[in-house]
Design an enzyme around this catalytic site. Structure first.
Site, short mmCIF file in Angstrom:
data_model
loop_
_atom_site.label_atom_id
_atom_site.label_comp_id
_atom_site.label_asym_id
_atom_site.label_seq_id
_atom_site.Cartn_x
_atom_site.Cartn_y
_atom_site.Cartn_z
CB THR A 144 -14.42 3.68 3.71
OG1 THR A 144 -13.01 3.39 3.83
CG2 THR A 144 -14.62 5.18 3.53
CE1 TYR A 186 -3.85 2.19 0.21
CE2 TYR A 186 -3.07 2.91 2.35
CZ TYR A 186 -3.94 3.04 1.29
OH TYR A 186 -4.91 4.01 1.31
CE LYS A 202 -3.69 4.64 -2.29
NZ LYS A 202 -4.67 5.04 -3.33
#
Length: 251
Positions: free
Chosen positions: A191, A156, A160
């Site tokens: 979320t 991740y 990014k």
């Protein structure tokens, strides 16, 4: 004629679903990309009289991403006053210690969704709008993880960070031609991605307790509040001046 043509990825869940609803404004032609269509979004667009196209696609599949990008931008109207691309789709998986990242398919799917699909859509966006006098804006939803290393998030963080640098290159190449690109961290938003993070093991993700506490103490930002700030930022006269940005600067 639509005043704004907006293309949004990851529109069926979380922040993307909220952004999609915020973009359903008069004069906007909205194109969404997600794994499945959103019937409620379609009904809302109809009620508001807004043109909506929903493309069902898995952007973790590079070939599918390339095909949908070509299809969208080949048919793009050229008479709008603004063209907006929001690359929001992304995944935090796989979550694991760097020593345990041995599944090439999982790593590849994450890079395809978080980086490759962004590049494919952006390339088509730039080519399709080249030479137009309209405003051209790109928002890449990044993360603080791309700017600060976090144990368990090697993939991740790497994707990014790549997104941040890609945004800088787009600006280096296209800003003089009127393109405004921003890589925007949205903060910690309540979320489904946060649910995924909280379901990780502490062995894979040592910071698990901190993220569990953020939820328990009500410190996660709501998708509605974050989407509202993102859409407000897009309207600002100084949009694009800060290419690596964080929406929390505008709270």
């Amino acid at each position: 004629m639509s005043q704004t043509i907006a293309i949004l990825t990851g529109a069926s869940r979380g922040l993307g679903a909220t952004l999609a609803r915020g973009l359903l404004a008069p004069g906007t032609h909205l194109v969404t990309l997600a794994r499945r269509p959103d019937d409620d979004l379609a009904a809302l667009a109809s009620a508001r009289g807004v043109k909506l196209e929903q493309m069902a696609v898995d952007l973790a599949d590079a070939d599918a991403a390339a095909q949908v990008a070509e299809r969208i931008f080949a048919a793009l109207p050229r008479d709008a006053t603004r063209y907006l691309l929001i690359n929001n789709a992304g995944t935090v998986n796989p979550v694991a210690n760097a020593a345990a990242l041995t599944d090439p398919a999982a790593i590849g799917a994450a890079f395809t969704l978080n980086v490759t699909a962004v590049m494919l859509l952006t390339a088509r966006f730039l080519a399709a709008t080249q030479g137009l006098g309209a405003k051209r804006q790109i928002v890449n939803i990044s993360s603080g993880a791309g700017r600060n290393p976090t144990a368990g998030w090697a993939v991740y963080c790497a994707t990014k960070a790549a997104l941040d640098m890609y945004t800088r290159v787009v600006n280096a190449e296209h800003r003089e031609h009127g393109v405004q690109a921003v890589s925007l961290a949205p903060g910690v938003v309540d979320t489904g991605m946060q649910e995924t993070i909280r379901s990780s093991s502490v062995e894979s993700f040592p910071a698990l307790a901190r993220f569990q506490d953020l939820k328990a103490s009500g410190k996660l930002s709501s998708p509605e509040a974050v989407a509202q700030r993102i859409l407000a930022l897009i309207e600002r006269d100084d949009f694009g001046q800060t290419e690596i940005d964080d929406i929390r600067h505008y709270a």
